[in-house]
Design a protein around this motif. Structure first.
Motif, PDB file in Angstrom:
ATOM      1  N   ALA A 266       0.811  -1.219   0.000  1.00 31.09           N
ATOM      2  CA  ALA A 266       0.000   0.000   0.000  1.00 31.09           C
ATOM      3  C   ALA A 266       0.842   1.266   0.000  1.00 31.09           C
ATOM      4  O   ALA A 266       0.379   2.324  -0.432  1.00 31.09           O
ATOM      5  N   TYR A 267       2.097   1.161   0.449  1.00 27.30           N
ATOM      6  CA  TYR A 267       2.887   2.367   0.680  1.00 27.30           C
ATOM      7  C   TYR A 267       4.268   2.383   0.030  1.00 27.30           C
ATOM      8  O   TYR A 267       4.863   3.447  -0.110  1.00 27.30           O
ATOM      9  N   SER A 268       4.804   1.246  -0.352  1.00 25.19           N
ATOM     10  CA  SER A 268       6.201   1.192  -0.788  1.00 25.19           C
ATOM     11  C   SER A 268       6.324   1.355  -2.302  1.00 25.19           C
ATOM     12  O   SER A 268       6.293   0.381  -3.063  1.00 25.19           O
ATOM     13  N   SER A 269       6.501   2.591  -2.727  1.00 24.35           N
ATOM     14  CA  SER A 269       6.635   2.872  -4.158  1.00 24.35           C
ATOM     15  C   SER A 269       7.898   2.245  -4.731  1.00 24.35           C
ATOM     16  O   SER A 269       7.900   1.745  -5.866  1.00 24.35           O
ATOM     17  N   TRP A 270       8.980   2.257  -3.964  1.00 24.56           N
ATOM     18  CA  TRP A 270      10.235   1.677  -4.452  1.00 24.56           C
ATOM     19  C   TRP A 270      10.099   0.181  -4.683  1.00 24.56           C
ATOM     20  O   TRP A 270      10.706  -0.383  -5.600  1.00 24.56           O
ATOM     21  N   SER A 271       9.297  -0.492  -3.880  1.00 30.25           N
ATOM     22  CA  SER A 271       9.107  -1.931  -4.035  1.00 30.25           C
ATOM     23  C   SER A 271       8.278  -2.265  -5.270  1.00 30.25           C
ATOM     24  O   SER A 271       8.505  -3.282  -5.930  1.00 30.25           O
ATOM     25  N   LEU A 272       7.307  -1.416  -5.568  1.00 27.53           N
ATOM     26  CA  LEU A 272       6.424  -1.673  -6.711  1.00 27.53           C
ATOM     27  C   LEU A 272       7.195  -1.750  -8.017  1.00 27.53           C
ATOM     28  O   LEU A 272       6.909  -2.601  -8.874  1.00 27.53           O
TER      29      LEU A 272
ATOM     30  N   PHE B 271       8.631   2.609 -13.375  1.00 22.37           N
ATOM     31  CA  PHE B 271       9.095   3.686 -12.513  1.00 22.37           C
ATOM     32  C   PHE B 271       8.036   4.763 -12.295  1.00 22.37           C
ATOM     33  O   PHE B 271       8.051   5.437 -11.255  1.00 22.37           O
ATOM     34  N   TYR B 272       7.126   4.910 -13.217  1.00 23.55           N
ATOM     35  CA  TYR B 272       6.088   5.930 -13.049  1.00 23.55           C
ATOM     36  C   TYR B 272       4.769   5.352 -12.555  1.00 23.55           C
ATOM     37  O   TYR B 272       3.839   6.112 -12.255  1.00 23.55           O
ATOM     38  N   ALA B 273       4.683   4.031 -12.406  1.00 28.80           N
ATOM     39  CA  ALA B 273       3.456   3.423 -11.890  1.00 28.80           C
ATOM     40  C   ALA B 273       3.084   3.954 -10.503  1.00 28.80           C
ATOM     41  O   ALA B 273       1.914   4.278 -10.259  1.00 28.80           O
TER      42      ALA B 273
ATOM     43  N   TRP C 207      20.328  -4.798  -4.620  1.00 28.61           N
ATOM     44  CA  TRP C 207      19.444  -3.853  -3.952  1.00 28.61           C
ATOM     45  C   TRP C 207      19.361  -2.586  -4.802  1.00 28.61           C
ATOM     46  O   TRP C 207      20.128  -2.398  -5.735  1.00 28.61           O
ATOM     47  N   ASP C 208      18.400  -1.751  -4.482  1.00 33.11           N
ATOM     48  CA  ASP C 208      18.068  -0.529  -5.208  1.00 33.11           C
ATOM     49  C   ASP C 208      17.180  -0.880  -6.406  1.00 33.11           C
ATOM     50  O   ASP C 208      17.501  -1.777  -7.199  1.00 33.11           O
ATOM     51  N   SER C 209      16.067  -0.169  -6.524  1.00 34.02           N
ATOM     52  CA  SER C 209      15.067  -0.507  -7.532  1.00 34.02           C
ATOM     53  C   SER C 209      15.604  -0.427  -8.956  1.00 34.02           C
ATOM     54  O   SER C 209      15.318  -1.304  -9.785  1.00 34.02           O
TER      55      SER C 209
END
Length: 216
Positions: free
Chosen positions: A12-18, A166-168, A67-69
């Motif tokens: 619900a909150y982790s944009s980097w994970s998405l 990246f823009y999702a 690590w790192d998206s």
């Protein structure tokens, strides 16, 4: 083949994970998710079990930790060239990398004011106004990519790829915060949110038991 594991934060909150989650889904590679709730007293210690960087996301595969998206997405593009995560044409690929990198390192006003929250709709015009410059720049980027390379489909470079990954999260933020967009930008947001993998992520996010109180 060794198991592939993606360590992520709350959906619900982790944009980097998405972002890398979407890229990994696009490869068709089976993987296991490890979800670590963010903003808890145990978060840091639990992430350190997987990566000394102490942040999510983390990809673990064949004894390798990435690590790192953006690094994860680049690794996946190299390992799965058939997935077409970057555009095949050189100019389009350079532009796609540029817009992804700008999202990766920039847009601080957007990040600080319009955080990702798939569980709520928020009415704070003052916060939207503080991010107005970033919102304008993002729409310009989208329009440029679509006009130059988007003829093959509804996404930035026609088909869904890393640039769209990246823009999702930005698309979700624009919905959460009720940001008014141009017709072209709104059509792009609608296309991203309707993508099957994006719908899968959203359904899982809404089913999560964790709720973060941001105090606004």
């Amino acid at each position: 083949m060794a198991e592939t594991v993606l360590v992520i934060g709350n959906k619900a909150y982790s944009s980097w994970s998405l972002r890398p989650w979407l890229a990994l889904k696009l490869t068709g590679q089976p993987f296991r998710e490890v979800v670590i709730p963010i903003r808890t007293p145990e978060t840091k210690a639990r992430i350190l079990e997987h990566s000394p960087a102490g942040k999510v996301p983390v990809l673990k595969q064949d004894g390798l930790t990435v690590w790192d998206s953006l690094a994860i997405c680049e690794y996946l593009a190299e390992r799965h060239p058939q997935a077409g995560l970057w555009p095949a044409e050189e100019g389009a690929r350079a532009l796609a990398r540029s817009v992804a990198a700008e999202m990766h390192s920039g847009f601080q006003d957007l990040r600080s004011n319009l955080f990702m929250d798939l569980k709520q709709r928020r009415d704070h015009p003052d916060r939207v106004e503080k991010a107005a410059g970033d919102i304008r720049r993002i729409q310009e980027l989208w329009a440029d990519c679509r006009s130059r390379y988007g003829a093959g489909g509804p996404f930035l470079f026609g088909t869904f790829g890393i640039a769209d990954c990246f823009y999702a999260p930005v698309c979700t933020r624009f919905v959460t915060w009720g940001v008014e967009l141009s017709a072209g930008a709104q059509a792009y947001v609608d296309a991203v949110l309707a993508h099957p993998f994006m719908r899968e992520w959203t359904e899982s996010a809404l089913a999560e038991e964790w709720v973060i109180d941001f105090g606004i």
